[in-house]
Scaffold this motif. Sequence first.
Motif, mmCIF file in Angstrom:
data_model
loop_
_atom_site.group_PDB
_atom_site.id
_atom_site.type_symbol
_atom_site.label_atom_id
_atom_site.label_comp_id
_atom_site.label_asym_id
_atom_site.label_seq_id
_atom_site.Cartn_x
_atom_site.Cartn_y
_atom_site.Cartn_z
ATOM 1 N N VAL A 1 5.610 1.168 -11.544
ATOM 2 C CA VAL A 1 5.805 0.002 -10.679
ATOM 3 C C VAL A 1 6.888 -0.907 -11.255
ATOM 4 O O VAL A 1 7.794 -1.365 -10.547
ATOM 5 C CB VAL A 1 4.483 -0.777 -10.512
ATOM 6 C CG1 VAL A 1 4.739 -2.109 -9.810
ATOM 7 C CG2 VAL A 1 3.479 0.039 -9.717
ATOM 8 N N GLU A 2 6.804 -1.161 -12.546
ATOM 9 C CA GLU A 2 7.772 -2.049 -13.186
ATOM 10 C C GLU A 2 9.192 -1.486 -13.100
ATOM 11 O O GLU A 2 10.142 -2.223 -12.824
ATOM 12 C CB GLU A 2 7.373 -2.281 -14.652
ATOM 13 C CG GLU A 2 6.117 -3.109 -14.811
ATOM 14 C CD GLU A 2 5.661 -3.205 -16.255
ATOM 15 O OE1 GLU A 2 4.683 -3.919 -16.511
ATOM 16 O OE2 GLU A 2 6.293 -2.547 -17.119
ATOM 17 N N MET B 1 14.858 -2.237 -7.799
ATOM 18 C CA MET B 1 15.011 -2.922 -6.515
ATOM 19 C C MET B 1 15.610 -4.317 -6.720
ATOM 20 O O MET B 1 16.465 -4.765 -5.948
ATOM 21 C CB MET B 1 13.651 -3.033 -5.813
ATOM 22 C CG MET B 1 13.087 -1.699 -5.351
ATOM 23 S SD MET B 1 11.370 -1.834 -4.823
ATOM 24 C CE MET B 1 11.528 -3.003 -3.484
ATOM 25 N N GLN B 2 15.127 -4.998 -7.739
ATOM 26 C CA GLN B 2 15.632 -6.342 -8.022
ATOM 27 C C GLN B 2 17.105 -6.301 -8.406
ATOM 28 O O GLN B 2 17.900 -7.135 -7.966
ATOM 29 C CB GLN B 2 14.811 -6.957 -9.155
ATOM 30 C CG GLN B 2 15.190 -8.393 -9.477
ATOM 31 C CD GLN B 2 14.389 -8.929 -10.637
ATOM 32 O OE1 GLN B 2 13.942 -8.165 -11.482
ATOM 33 N NE2 GLN B 2 14.214 -10.231 -10.680
ATOM 34 N N THR C 1 7.771 1.359 -0.565
ATOM 35 C CA THR C 1 7.519 1.659 -1.981
ATOM 36 C C THR C 1 6.332 0.863 -2.506
ATOM 37 O O THR C 1 5.450 1.399 -3.188
ATOM 38 C CB THR C 1 8.767 1.347 -2.826
ATOM 39 O OG1 THR C 1 9.863 2.124 -2.349
ATOM 40 C CG2 THR C 1 8.512 1.670 -4.297
ATOM 41 N N GLU C 2 6.276 -0.443 -2.192
ATOM 42 C CA GLU C 2 5.178 -1.281 -2.688
ATOM 43 C C GLU C 2 3.821 -0.775 -2.190
ATOM 44 O O GLU C 2 2.832 -0.777 -2.923
ATOM 45 C CB GLU C 2 5.371 -2.736 -2.245
ATOM 46 C CG GLU C 2 6.707 -3.335 -2.642
ATOM 47 C CD GLU C 2 7.663 -3.336 -1.470
ATOM 48 O OE1 GLU C 2 7.918 -2.247 -0.909
ATOM 49 O OE2 GLU C 2 8.153 -4.420 -1.106
ATOM 50 N N THR C 3 3.790 -0.361 -0.920
ATOM 51 C CA THR C 3 2.534 0.132 -0.344
ATOM 52 C C THR C 3 2.054 1.389 -1.063
ATOM 53 O O THR C 3 0.868 1.519 -1.396
ATOM 54 C CB THR C 3 2.724 0.439 1.153
ATOM 55 O OG1 THR C 3 3.177 -0.734 1.819
ATOM 56 C CG2 THR C 3 1.429 0.913 1.782
ATOM 57 N N PHE D 1 -1.315 1.828 -3.428
ATOM 58 C CA PHE D 1 -2.289 2.879 -3.121
ATOM 59 C C PHE D 1 -2.586 3.711 -4.372
ATOM 60 O O PHE D 1 -3.736 3.997 -4.697
ATOM 61 C CB PHE D 1 -1.753 3.771 -2.006
ATOM 62 C CG PHE D 1 -2.683 4.879 -1.605
ATOM 63 C CD1 PHE D 1 -3.620 4.688 -0.602
ATOM 64 C CD2 PHE D 1 -2.646 6.114 -2.243
ATOM 65 C CE1 PHE D 1 -4.484 5.707 -0.228
ATOM 66 C CE2 PHE D 1 -3.502 7.136 -1.889
ATOM 67 C CZ PHE D 1 -4.422 6.929 -0.878
ATOM 68 N N GLN D 2 -1.532 4.106 -5.096
ATOM 69 C CA GLN D 2 -1.721 4.908 -6.304
ATOM 70 C C GLN D 2 -2.453 4.125 -7.387
ATOM 71 O O GLN D 2 -3.287 4.677 -8.108
ATOM 72 C CB GLN D 2 -0.370 5.397 -6.814
ATOM 73 C CG GLN D 2 0.288 6.435 -5.914
ATOM 74 C CD GLN D 2 1.670 6.845 -6.407
ATOM 75 O OE1 GLN D 2 2.409 6.037 -6.942
ATOM 76 N NE2 GLN D 2 2.001 8.116 -6.222
#
Length: 282
Positions: A10-11, A17-18, A77-79, A83-84
């Motif tokens: 995630v990080e 993305m940032q 991607t966030e979703t 979920f994972q």
Amino acid sequence: MNEQEIRRIVERVLAQMQKEGADAGAEQETPLPDLAQIDLRTWYLVDDPQDREAFLALKEKTPARLGVGHAGARYRTETMLRFQADHTAAQSAVFSDVPEAFLQSLSLRTFQTLCQSRDEFLTRPDKGRAFAPDVLQDIARHAKDKPRAVVYLADGLSSSAVVSNAGDILPVVLDGLRAEGVSCAEPFFVKYGRVATQDMIGEATGADVVCVLLGERPGLVTANSMSAYLAYRPTVGMPESRRTVVANIHSGGTPCVEAGAHIVDLIRLMLEKQKSGIELPV
């Protein structure tokens, strides 16, 4: 893949993305959000919604994954990462054991069913309902003097539920029973235990009411849900309809204080009516 690995992914993704979305000369860093800590009731990812306020009002009523948006024909991607992360938390709750240090902090003695491992517990439900004769004798000695009530913990299918809730709900139940003048055995913990352990425990201790606080099967909304199963004079082989259940005990469901007070009222009513389950008038 464990929860720590998911968070690292995630990080990395959010950092990329940032970076791609930042201005060329921007140097200020923004802390990355922890997706696993975001309240699903407030997480709305639809671009250019027609009525955002109405949808958010709907989401307040359920933690279901509504309004998650999309990227083309795929999840955002966030979703997918959330979920994972939730799936990893659920797996961890099922496959991990309650830490010994936690049980010691509550001064809980441990009794183990016939299961010798977590894998055996998951594949042999029958062994998770039974005890060796010497263990059952130890439980009877631990209970002492035929108490009116026995209240104990079992890991069930979520060790996380025990760790998250036991420290809050046990004192409420025990103090409530004491205030009602109901004698109760010293609480204990059953390792690799299922609901029906209360049947053998009921027969061994001679208690009028047996209550097991047990970790429930986790889902993708929470891995920390506990339930209380109560029965008046439970016996091995009795129908499931004789059990009374208080479910969804966790921070996002029924709070421990409220659930504990309700459990005390149920035990008092069972002792008065000498019934439980569908026969209990409520």
